[in-house]
Design a protein around this motif. Structure first.
Motif: not given
Length: 128
Positions: A69-80, A99-103, A117-126
């Protein structure tokens, strides 16, 4: 003061970087591949890779004392991006399950991701 976050519940960095940094009010993760922290392997489907990457992110932010629930931003890198709908379904289920809001999110198709890999995900949490 910057604190390095390191947990055995997520894969170790495979280069000269850290899993995350804790800046006090912000925790910023490095991109998380869908690598199982115990076996070092990763699943083949985009759905399973998405879930594994999100679980790795979750382990890192929990090590910093935060939750999904602290995640406010995601960056999703996808191969396809043709696999976007399947990734998006798992992503939505993950945040609903916790039960977290969508960032805020960016999703970018890239030519190649480490370890093929097909995916890599990074986040910022506050810290709230």
């Amino acid at each position: 003061m910057t604190k390095v976050i390191d947990t055995k519940k997520a894969p170790a960095a495979i280069g000269p970087y850290v899993q995350a940094v804790d800046l006090g009010s912000l925790v910023i993760t490095s991109g998380q591949l869908p690598v199982d922290p115990v076996s070092g392997e990763f699943p083949q489907s985009i759905a399973d890779q998405t879930r594994r990457s999100l679980d790795n992110v979750k382990a890192i932010i929990e090590e910093a004392g935060l939750s999904v629930s602290n995640i406010v931003k995601t960056t999703v890198f996808m191969k396809d991006l043709k696999e976007f709908a399947e990734m998006n379904s798992v992503y939505q289920d993950f945040f609903n399950e916790h039960k977290a809001s969508f960032p805020a999110r960016s999703c970018i198709e890239v030519a190649r991701i480490p370890k093929d890999a097909k995916i890599e995900i990074e986040v910022i949490a506050v810290r709230k």
